[in-house]
Structure formats: structure tokens, C-alpha cells
Design a protein around this motif. Structure first.
Motif, PDB file in Angstrom:
ATOM      1  N   VAL B  94      -5.884   4.650   0.896  1.00 38.00           N
ATOM      2  CA  VAL B  94      -4.714   3.838   0.532  1.00 38.00           C
ATOM      3  C   VAL B  94      -3.852   3.608   1.776  1.00 38.00           C
ATOM      4  N   LYS B  95      -3.560   2.337   2.049  1.00 41.87           N
ATOM      5  CA  LYS B  95      -2.759   1.978   3.222  1.00 41.87           C
ATOM      6  C   LYS B  95      -1.581   1.092   2.805  1.00 41.87           C
ATOM      7  N   LEU B  96      -0.618   0.947   3.719  1.00 39.99           N
ATOM      8  CA  LEU B  96       0.547   0.104   3.455  1.00 39.99           C
ATOM      9  C   LEU B  96       0.653  -0.981   4.526  1.00 39.99           C
ATOM     10  N   LEU B  97       1.137  -2.156   4.113  1.00 41.77           N
ATOM     11  CA  LEU B  97       1.263  -3.290   5.033  1.00 41.77           C
ATOM     12  C   LEU B  97       2.581  -3.991   4.756  1.00 41.77           C
ATOM     13  N   ARG B 124      -1.392   4.644   8.767  1.00 42.66           N
ATOM     14  CA  ARG B 124      -1.318   4.416   7.324  1.00 42.66           C
ATOM     15  C   ARG B 124      -0.364   3.294   6.931  1.00 42.66           C
ATOM     16  N   TRP B 125       0.586   2.972   7.805  1.00 42.13           N
ATOM     17  CA  TRP B 125       1.580   1.948   7.444  1.00 42.13           C
ATOM     18  C   TRP B 125       1.730   0.970   8.613  1.00 42.13           C
ATOM     19  N   HIS B 126       1.192  -0.221   8.410  1.00 40.08           N
ATOM     20  CA  HIS B 126       1.288  -1.260   9.438  1.00 40.08           C
ATOM     21  C   HIS B 126       2.510  -2.141   9.187  1.00 40.08           C
ATOM     22  N   PHE B 127       3.324  -2.307  10.223  1.00 41.23           N
ATOM     23  CA  PHE B 127       4.413  -3.283  10.187  1.00 41.23           C
ATOM     24  C   PHE B 127       3.970  -4.449  11.049  1.00 41.23           C
ATOM     25  N   VAL B 128       3.825  -5.637  10.456  1.00 38.75           N
ATOM     26  CA  VAL B 128       3.242  -6.721  11.240  1.00 38.75           C
ATOM     27  C   VAL B 128       4.193  -7.896  11.451  1.00 38.75           C
TER      28      VAL B 128
END
Lengths: 143, 199
Positions: B94-97, B124-128
Motif C-alpha cells: 500500500v502506497k500514498l500519492l 511509501r508516500w510520494h509528493f509529486v
């Protein structure tokens, strides 16, 4: 409603009241505190949280804050005028800008201050409108 | 009588096993149902790494749209997303975007600082950030979320506070109000339900 049930409701209402209900606090304090809590929820709790814990190193905590303890007049000015230079709380540097709320009246700022300075770990007593008005006149808005 | 009891049993079983809905249009091609999927994308995260559909291969992910200077609903969304981050700490798939909808202001360096201050890891948590129009387009067409500029808004943007749940086939399986604790509780339950589909 019978007398007993009215009494029961009254007891429940009293028991459910927030920490403003400290013995020896004036009615004026209670009013400031309750109004302040509502204003805090509306204007401040998005970032600083209802718990006053802030969020990571993005938004500083209010529940335990050496900055608050040492800089009452700066806090009063911050609420009105905001801040963009960053500040250090409990040894951590926070750099998000905080928007001021210039539409707040001196009374509303006194109510917010009374709420935050008597919640969580704080127990400063009432912060009066006269104090706030004086502090606001001395804000350093140039920086 | 017996029939009613059996029917009751069956329906009570079916209730607990009901799969999550699949959002969007579907069509039948050569007898197979083809579902709405997240379109191809390529953005850059807080570590300057490319984030594409491939990043979420064999992963379930939760996504949202925000910007770092937002003072209205975003701090609440980030508080709630942080709950999801913490609740899924031990779940490897489970990942976050989080997409910035103000990508010109929210540079890689700024997002890096933001994530660091939130205390979260880019594993685990990408801020794009990326091309603004691409972000708005993917919000609206892939995730059915609102994100656009609007100068009349206090912060200059309108956007929904939605959290979207995406499965391993990049299909949309849930939409939640990221500003409401109860709705995020429902998301946490649904993540586990979705993971069961892959067991």
C-alpha cells in the motif's frame, strides 16, 4: 419534566463542560474561554489541530510551547497580522507562513488568547481586551 | 421455513464478502469487461524521482490533490493522510500519492522539505509535481476529483478533499472525504477489504 430529571440534566451539563470550568474562574473568564474555543476551532484548528498538537514540523504545537510562554505579545500580534519569517518552538524551526486574520476584533483576539493560554498545559488566566489592545498597538508590523 | 433460513444464511455470508465497487465507465470487448483505469502519467516526486503508473505496479495506492501553501482543507487532509500512512506502515503493498495542484510554486525542493517536516518517507508516500495541465487533467478524467485554478478562491484554487483508493489494476475502487475522520476510517477498512481480493 420532574424536578429530579431537571437536576440530572443540569449535573450532566456541568460535568460535560470543558476545562474552563475551573473553580474560582469568573463568569467573564468562562465567556472569553467558550467564545475563544469556537473562534479557535474556526480559524486555527485546521493547522494547529483541535488537540493543539500541530502537525509534524509543518505547523507548531500550541499544547506545549515555550514560544507561547515567552512571547505573549508576539502571539497576539501573530493572530492579527500573521507571520512569514519562520519561528522556533521547543527548539524546532517552523517555516510555513501563517496568515493573519486582520478582521478579528480586539475582543475576539482576547478570547482566542484566553482559550489557548488556558488549554492543554497552559493555565495563564484571562487575557483581557485592554491588554490585547495595548499589545496590538505595539506590534512590529514592519518585519 | 428451511428455505428462508438458508436464504438468510446465504445473504448474511454474501454481505461480508461483497467486493468494493469499480468506478467509471466499462465496456465489453470480445466478451471481456474493460474497466475505467488511471491514464498514463509521469510526475516527479520529492526526491526528484519519476513517478509513473509503473511505480504502483502490484501496489494498492491512495491518492489526493493538495498544495503546500493551502490553509483551508489541506492541513486536515494531511492530518488524515498521515493516519493512513501510519495505519499502513506494516503493509508492503500500500502506497500514498499526493499531487500538488500548484506545481509551479511547489517545486521538488519545497515538496522535499514538506515531506521531511511531516516526517514521512518517499518509499511509501510520494509528493509529486509536474505539468499543471497534466495534473488537472488526471485529477478530473482519471480520478474524478476536482482540481483547478480559481482566482476568486482565498488560496487561488478549488479542489476536492477527496482521497481515492486505486487497486493493483489501477482501477478506482473508492472515494472518501479526506477532511472527515469517519470517512477515512471507512477507507482504512476498505484497504483491507481490497487486499483480501488479492489473497
Amino acid at each position: 419534566m420532574s424536578r429530579i430529571s431537571v437536576f440530572a440534566v443540569f449535573v450532566i451539563v456541568l460535568a460535560s463542560c470543558n476545562p474552563s470550568n475551573k473553580p474560582g474562574r469568573s463568569v467573564k473568564f468562562q465567556q472569553y474561554f467558550v467564545e475563544g474555543e469556537q473562534l479557535y476551532t474556526l480559524h486555527c484548528s485546521n493547522c494547529h489541530q483541535k488537540s493543539g498538537k500541530g502537525l509534524g514540523l509543518l505547523y507548531p504545537p500550541l499544547d506545549e510551547s515555550d514560544y507561547m510562554q515567552e512571547n505573549l505579545s508576539d502571539v497576539i500580534c501573530l493572530i492579527k497580522n500573521g507571520s512569514s519569517g519562520g519561528l522556533v518552538v521547543n527548539g524546532n524551526k517552523y517555516n510555513q507562513s501563517m496568515p493573519g486574520i486582520p478582521t478579528l476584533t480586539d475582543l475576539e483576539i482576547a478570547e482566542i488568547a484566553t482559550f489557548i493560554y488556558n488549554s492543554w498545559t497552559h493555565d495563564q488566566g484571562i487575557i483581557e481586551i485592554q491588554q490585547v489592545t495595548k499589545m496590538l498597538q505595539e506590534c512590529n508590523t514592519g518585519s | 421455513m428451511v428455505f428462508v433460513a438458508v436464504a438468510g444464511l446465504i445473504s448474511s455470508c454474501a454481505k461480508t464478502e461483497k467486493p468494493l465497487p469499480i468506478f467509471g465507465q466499462r465496456e465489453v470487448v470480445n466478451g471481456d469487461t474493460v474497466y475505467h483505469k488511471v491514464a498514463n502519467f509521469q510526475f516527479v516526486d520529492q526526491d526528484s524521482a519519476f513517478v509513473t503508473n509503473e511505480t504502483f505496479k502490484d501496489q494498492i495506492y491512495v491518492t489526493d490533490f493538495f498544495f503546500t501553501s493551502c490553509r483551508t482543507i489541506c492541513p486536515i487532509m494531511k492530518t488524515q493522510m498521515l493516519r493512513v500512512y501510519e495505519a499502513t506502515a506494516d503493509i508492503p503493498d500500500v502506497k500514498l500519492l499526493s499531487h500538488s495542484i500548484d506545481p509551479e510554486y511547489d517545486t521538488v525542493a519545497l515538496l522535499h522539505d514538506f515531506a521531511k517536516r511531516l516526517g514521512v518517507s518517499s518509499d511509501r508516500w510520494h509528493f509529486v509535481t509536474g505539468v499543471k495541465d497534466s495534473i488537472y487533467k488526471i485529477a478530473q478524467t482519471s480520478y474524478f476529483a476536482t482540481a483547478m485554478e480559481d482566482k476568486s478562491e482565498p488560496d487561488g484554487f478549488i479542489h476536492s478533499g477527496a482521497f481515492l483508493l486505486v487497486d493493483k489494476e489501477q482501477r478506482l475502487r473508492g472515494k472518501y472525504d479526506g477532511t472527515k475522520e469517519e470517512d477515512v476510517n471507512r477507507l482504512l477498512v476498505d484497504i483491507n477489504r481490497l487486499r483480501k481480493e488479492y489473497e
